[in-house]
Scaffold this active site. Structure first.
Site, PDB file in Angstrom:
ATOM      1  N   CYS A 146       1.522   3.950  12.057  1.00 57.50           N
ATOM      2  CA  CYS A 146       1.694   2.495  12.120  1.00 57.50           C
ATOM      3  C   CYS A 146       1.448   1.908  13.502  1.00 57.50           C
ATOM      4  CB  CYS A 146       3.080   2.117  11.640  1.00 57.50           C
ATOM      5  SG  CYS A 146       3.340   2.716   9.980  1.00 57.50           S
ATOM      6  N   HIS A 176       0.805  -1.232   0.000  1.00 64.98           N
ATOM      7  CA  HIS A 176       0.000   0.000   0.000  1.00 64.98           C
ATOM      8  C   HIS A 176       0.833   1.274   0.000  1.00 64.98           C
ATOM      9  CE1 HIS A 176       0.538  -0.925   4.275  1.00 64.98           C
ATOM     10  NE2 HIS A 176       0.266   0.328   4.549  1.00 64.98           N
TER      11      HIS A 176
HETATM   12  C1  LIG Z   1       9.045   1.508   7.438  1.00 64.17           C
HETATM   13  C2  LIG Z   1       7.831   0.672   7.619  1.00 64.17           C
HETATM   14  N1  LIG Z   1       7.973  -0.628   7.887  1.00 64.17           N
HETATM   15  C3  LIG Z   1       6.903  -1.436   8.063  1.00 64.17           C
HETATM   16  C4  LIG Z   1       5.626  -0.949   7.971  1.00 64.17           C
HETATM   17  C5  LIG Z   1       4.480  -1.873   8.196  1.00 64.17           C
HETATM   18  O1  LIG Z   1       3.842  -2.209   7.008  1.00 64.17           O
HETATM   19  P1  LIG Z   1       2.328  -2.760   7.024  1.00 64.17           P
HETATM   20  O2  LIG Z   1       1.468  -1.627   7.454  1.00 64.17           O
HETATM   21  O3  LIG Z   1       2.090  -3.200   5.611  1.00 64.17           O
HETATM   22  O4  LIG Z   1       2.252  -3.894   7.953  1.00 64.17           O
HETATM   23  C6  LIG Z   1       5.435   0.419   7.692  1.00 64.17           C
HETATM   24  C7  LIG Z   1       4.074   0.981   7.624  1.00 64.17           C
HETATM   25  O5  LIG Z   1       3.863   2.137   7.467  1.00 64.17           O
HETATM   26  C8  LIG Z   1       6.560   1.251   7.507  1.00 64.17           C
HETATM   27  O6  LIG Z   1       6.452   2.538   7.253  1.00 64.17           O
END
Ligand SMILES: Cc1ncc(COP(=O)(O)O)c(C=O)c1O
Length: 397
Positions: A340, A216
């Protein structure tokens, strides 16, 4: 919502129509299970193989390295926990085969305190449940982990280094080829979370053993990610079952989203060089305008080594929340940092690790531009922020 300016692509980028169109056949007619040996499974199986090959091509790696996951968080968990436990299992097996001649398993991990929660929590799990130890390398105040700091943190028992490519909160970009080389010189595995780098920075030729992505952020729907882990590196799976994804992640594959991901990633990569140069210029003007207009404002992260679409500030003389609300009223959507972690009002662990006072860290605002942003929209964003800041400065005076 027409006319609103969306400046939070680090949380989620607009979904690409091409990604949805590519996925549609596997959501509708071609519903077969890719593991089925009959006619109905063949189309989905071929689509999955093709998607894997296309992702591998963008990453400059082999198709056998690619594991599709449910997103960035699962990909980080698989890379970190999977490789750390995989190395332990391998060394146990070797020890059984050649008693007395094999070194004890390596159980030390190096990371930094400004990594995404998906990385930090995976490492914490390894320490809490599996007895690993961890060293968090202190970054410089702009978020850079220097080669010297990494070298000093690596020990004879270090198994894995995990350092992000582009920081989601402050945009700082790491020199991954150099850091990965240093780890390899000591026989240590290297993982990089490249979730925020995709579409903005080169993803091939980095030299990492594992690289993780989330759909996404590049225009695929939510719920798909990739862990690209060299096929020769042993990985202990997190999800057990039928042995799909070369045994690294069991469960019937999400063919539609894998196809959407490959399509979105290819498009993002094709547009990357042009978009990065154009958006960087707009972003630089925006940063200059904000710093000139908002009393006390300062940029967080590196002024130079940062993702081209990323501008992040602290507004210590106002309130970050008030700036965001005022911007919302003016038609501009930004964010207070990371989206997040769910429902957290605490000061960002990234900013406080960089030495920013917790109260000041709570005034942070992050702007992450879409690749489609125009010069006119960039100027509008600066004007709106200036208007918001002057209204707030009067109110706070
Ligand atoms: C640097 C980073 N790693 C991992 C993630 C986690 O990804 P997900 O939301 O697809 O689990 C994010 C989400 O924004 C992120 O910015």
């Amino acid at each position: 919502m027409t006319g609103r300016l969306y400046l939070d692509t680090a949380a989620a980028a607009p979904v690409r129509r091409e990604a949805l169109e590519a996925a549609w056949p596997y959501l509708a007619g071609a519903f077969g299970n890719p593991s089925s040996h009959h006619e109905f499974g063949r189309g989905p199986a071929e689509a999955l193989t093709d998607a894997r090959a296309r992702v591998a091509k963008v990453l400059g790696t082999r198709a056998t390295d690619i594991t599709f996951t449910s997103g960035g968080t699962e990909a980080d968990n698989l890379a970190i926990i999977g490789m750390a436990l995989g190395a332990r299992t391998q060394s146990r097996a070797q020890a059984q085969g050649r008693a007395g001649t094999v070194a004890p398993p390596r159980r030390h991990i190096v990371t930094s305190p400004i990594e995404h929660e998906a990385v930090l929590a995976s490492v914490e799990f390894l320490t809490r449940v599996h007895g690993f130890t961890v060293t968090e390398v202190a970054p410089a105040s702009d978020g850079t982990v220097t080669p010297e700091a990494l070298t000093a943190a690596i020990r004879p028992d270090t198994v894995l280094v995990s350092l992000g490519y582009a920081n989601n909160e402050i945009g700082t970009v790491a020199d991954i080829p150099t850091l990965a080389r240093l780890a390899h010189e000591d026989g240590v595995l290297f993982h990089t979370d490249a979730v925020q780098a995709a579409g903005w920075l080169p993803l091939s030729g980095l030299g990492a053993d594992a690289l993780t992505l989330a759909g996404h952020k590049v225009g695929a729907p939510k719920g798909i990610g990739v862990a690209a882990i060299r096929a020769r590196v042993p990985v202990e799976p997190l999800i057990h079952g039928g042995g799909q994804e070369s045994g690294r992640r069991s469960g019937t594959e999400n063919v539609a989203l894998a196809v959407a991901f490959a399509t979105a990633l290819e498009l993002a990569e094709a547009e990357r060089v042009e978009a990065a140069a154009r958006v960087r210029a707009i972003r630089d003007e925006f940063i200059a305008a904000v710093l000139a207009a908002v009393p006390g404002a300062f940029l967080t992260g590196s002024p130079d080594a940062r993702t081209p679409n990323h501008a992040s500030f602290c507004f210590p003389d106002t309130s970050g929340e008030a700036v965001l609300l005022e911007l919302e009223r003016l038609g501009v959507t930004a964010s207070s940092g990371s989206a997040c972690a769910v429902g957290s009002d605490e000061a960002s662990h990234v900013l406080t690790a960089l030495g920013i006072d917790a109260e000041v860290a709570q005034t942070s605002v992050r702007f992450t531009f879409p690749a489609s942003i125009t010069d006119e929209q960039g100027r509008r964003a600066s004007e709106m922020l200036t208007t918001a800041a002057s209204r707030l400065t009067q109110r706070y005076a």
